[in-house]
Design an enzyme around this catalytic site. Structure first.
Site, mmCIF file in Angstrom:
data_model
loop_
_atom_site.group_PDB
_atom_site.id
_atom_site.type_symbol
_atom_site.label_atom_id
_atom_site.label_comp_id
_atom_site.label_asym_id
_atom_site.label_seq_id
_atom_site.Cartn_x
_atom_site.Cartn_y
_atom_site.Cartn_z
ATOM 1 C CD GLU A 89 -2.570 -0.907 2.757
ATOM 2 O OE1 GLU A 89 -3.113 -1.927 3.181
ATOM 3 O OE2 GLU A 89 -2.576 0.182 3.366
ATOM 4 C CB CYS A 115 2.479 7.492 3.246
ATOM 5 S SG CYS A 115 2.740 6.212 4.448
ATOM 6 C CB CYS A 122 6.720 -5.376 9.281
ATOM 7 S SG CYS A 122 7.910 -4.565 10.373
ATOM 8 C CB CYS A 126 4.293 -3.125 16.488
ATOM 9 S SG CYS A 126 5.963 -2.545 16.186
ATOM 10 C CB CYS A 129 1.434 -2.632 13.536
ATOM 11 S SG CYS A 129 1.753 -2.411 11.777
ATOM 12 C CG HIS A 229 4.412 3.963 19.278
ATOM 13 N ND1 HIS A 229 4.297 5.204 18.701
ATOM 14 C CD2 HIS A 229 4.468 3.078 18.239
ATOM 15 C CE1 HIS A 229 4.282 5.081 17.378
ATOM 16 N NE2 HIS A 229 4.393 3.810 17.073
ATOM 17 C CB CYS A 346 0.877 0.828 7.344
ATOM 18 S SG CYS A 346 1.449 0.263 8.944
HETATM 19 N N1 SAH Z 1 7.976 0.465 10.571
HETATM 20 C C1 SAH Z 1 8.077 1.864 10.652
HETATM 21 C C2 SAH Z 1 7.322 2.600 9.566
HETATM 22 C C3 SAH Z 1 5.997 2.076 9.179
HETATM 23 S S1 SAH Z 1 4.711 2.144 10.397
HETATM 24 C C4 SAH Z 1 7.671 2.358 12.011
HETATM 25 O O1 SAH Z 1 7.144 1.581 12.798
HETATM 26 O O2 SAH Z 1 7.940 3.528 12.297
HETATM 27 C C5 SAH Z 1 4.256 3.861 10.325
HETATM 28 C C6 SAH Z 1 3.550 4.364 11.578
HETATM 29 O O3 SAH Z 1 2.214 3.816 11.649
HETATM 30 C C7 SAH Z 1 4.262 3.976 12.860
HETATM 31 O O4 SAH Z 1 4.446 5.084 13.696
HETATM 32 C C8 SAH Z 1 3.296 2.973 13.443
HETATM 33 O O5 SAH Z 1 3.452 2.874 14.812
HETATM 34 C C9 SAH Z 1 1.953 3.497 12.994
HETATM 35 N N2 SAH Z 1 0.851 2.531 13.142
HETATM 36 C C10 SAH Z 1 0.886 1.183 13.011
HETATM 37 N N3 SAH Z 1 -0.334 0.646 13.264
HETATM 38 C C11 SAH Z 1 -1.153 1.666 13.568
HETATM 39 C C12 SAH Z 1 -2.535 1.762 13.940
HETATM 40 N N4 SAH Z 1 -3.312 0.680 14.022
HETATM 41 N N5 SAH Z 1 -3.039 2.999 14.174
HETATM 42 C C13 SAH Z 1 -2.265 4.103 14.064
HETATM 43 N N6 SAH Z 1 -0.972 4.075 13.724
HETATM 44 C C14 SAH Z 1 -0.402 2.870 13.481
HETATM 45 FE FE1 SF4 Z 2 6.556 -3.014 11.463
HETATM 46 FE FE2 SF4 Z 2 4.119 -2.074 11.922
HETATM 47 FE FE3 SF4 Z 2 5.903 -2.134 13.894
HETATM 48 FE FE4 SF4 Z 2 6.224 -0.374 11.869
HETATM 49 S S1 SF4 Z 2 4.559 -0.409 13.355
HETATM 50 S S2 SF4 Z 2 7.789 -1.717 12.790
HETATM 51 S S3 SF4 Z 2 5.391 -1.604 10.175
HETATM 52 S S4 SF4 Z 2 5.066 -3.930 12.838
#
Ligand code: SAH
Ligand code: SF4
Length: 358
Positions: A89, A115, A122, A126, A129, A229, A346
């Site tokens: 995406e 973006c 990944c 997390c 995510c 976070h 994402c």
């Molecule tokens: N992996 C990198 C970049 C991609 S994620 C990172 O973690 O920074 C981009 C952003 O989207 C990150 O700050 C992540 O914490 C956030 N993100 C992931 N899942 C999310 C969700 N369900 N709601 C809001 N932000 C989210």
């Molecule tokens: Fe990977 Fe999602 Fe964590 Fe970013 S927020 S490092 S994309 S698992």
């Protein structure tokens, strides 16, 4: 049919080995990135035999638009299919609208941020995510990263010289694919290409301290965003298992050493999750952590997805959190929920479309 090579994977100096003299490479770059050509055969300033040779050996369309969706706020989310059938995406976010004077003459251009994804999936895992769910499928090549921007600019007829900002905040952990991401940064900033200065490109990371160090040593001039976070290791270990390998102190140390333009700041992203990390005590700890760092804070409201365990915080708490950080002299914004109605965070569009479009 013969497999062709993605020409977007190469910097001009690398192409010179196969295509010479160098000014031909420059012309090809301009056709692709500035004139938005659709194929090699229409590059009429090149000799016919070169056009045919290029057509036989290369391509520059590694992505197919599978689906796109426009949100009420104007952001457009793209679902792309790669050559091997995997999907990623990207999002086009209009930041400012174009402005006209009373005579209808344009006085300010629209501003955009794109973006992009850096990996399919990944491995950071997390807990909040959606991208983390299926683990890591593979890294994107530099050309597949570059293609997302090229394709979106082209699809929206944004002239090449209209500058856009790039954020590596789509699917994947960019610093887990540092070689290809750093190469994409160079290709995107090339003068004969899209000319997107590294100062307009922000790499967002979950905090791979050793890779932040490596990125810094490359001295590309890119901006850095840290997905923090949480303000203590116990909570961060829970939300982001990668914290067990690189704890908060090691990330802060890497940030302190990161070369950054005098006028710029490192962005700390802070995902507010209801009742988990959204209290004023957390804000106080955050201010302490950022002591001595040229930082700004971007608060993100957790975007719930199917099966997610966490809840979106209420806006009132988010504003209190923001006010506290701002009162301590640190710039703090709340990320607008751009595209919330179109599966904002994402991985969410991909997940939603998986069944519908399979
Ligand atoms: N992996 C990198 C970049 C991609 S994620 C990172 O973690 O920074 C981009 C952003 O989207 C990150 O700050 C992540 O914490 C956030 N993100 C992931 N899942 C999310 C969700 N369900 N709601 C809001 N932000 C989210
Ligand atoms: Fe990977 Fe999602 Fe964590 Fe970013 S927020 S490092 S994309 S698992």
């Amino acid at each position: 049919m013969k497999e062709t090579v993605n020409i977007l994977d190469f910097l001009p100096e690398e192409l010179e080995e196969y295509i010479n003299p160098m000014f031909r490479v420059k012309q090809i770059y301009q056709w692709i990135y500035q004139k938005y050509a659709d194929n090699f055969l229409e590059m009429t300033s090149l000799p016919k035999n070169l056009r045919e040779k290029l057509n036989e050996n290369y391509h520059f369309n590694p992505l197919k638009i599978i689906y796109k969706e426009q949100s009420k706020d104007g952001s457009i989310k793209y679902l792309f299919e790669l050559k091997d059938g995997l999907r990623i995406e990207s999002v086009l976010l209009p930041m400012k609208e174009e402005k006209f004077d009373e005579k209808g003459v344009k006085i300010a251009h629209a501003k955009y941020t794109i973006c992009v994804s850096s990996q399919v999936g990944c491995k950071s895992g997390c807990s909040f995510c959606l991208t983390a769910k299926g683990g890591l499928k593979r890294n994107l090549s530099a050309g597949e990263i570059v293609a997302q921007i090229l394709c979106i600019k082209k699809d929206n007829q944004i002239p090449y010289e209209r500058r856009v900002n790039i954020v590596y905040m789509g699917m994947g952990e960019p610093l887990d694919n540092l070689n290809n991401v750093s190469k994409a940064i160079k290709i995107l900033s090339h003068n004969d290409g899209l000319c997107i200065s590294p100062r307009r490109q922000t790499v967002s990371t979950s905090g791979l301290a050793n890779q932040i160090k490596k990125l810094g040593e490359m001295n590309l001039g890119v901006l850095l965003a840290i997905s923090l976070h949480a303000v203590n290791d116990t909570l961060r270990n829970e939300l982001m298992p990668i914290n067990k390998a690189y704890n908060i102190a090691s990330i802060m140390q890497a940030v302190r050493e990161f070369p950054i333009d005098q006028r710029k700041r490192v962005m700390f992203e802070y995902l507010l999750i209801d009742n988990i990390n959204d209290k004023i005590d957390h804000a106080k700890e955050l201010v302490k952590l950022l002591n001595g760092i040229k930082a700004k804070v971007n608060l993100i409201l957790f975007n719930p997805h199917e099966g997610s365990f966490y809840k979106r915080p209420n806006l009132e708490n988010a504003i209190k959190f923001q006010d506290y950080i701002s009162s301590k002299g640190i710039t703090c914004t709340i990320r607008e929920s751009k595209g919330l109605d179109i599966s904002a965070a994402c991985g969410q569009l991909k997940e939603r479309k998986k069944n519908e479009l399979a």
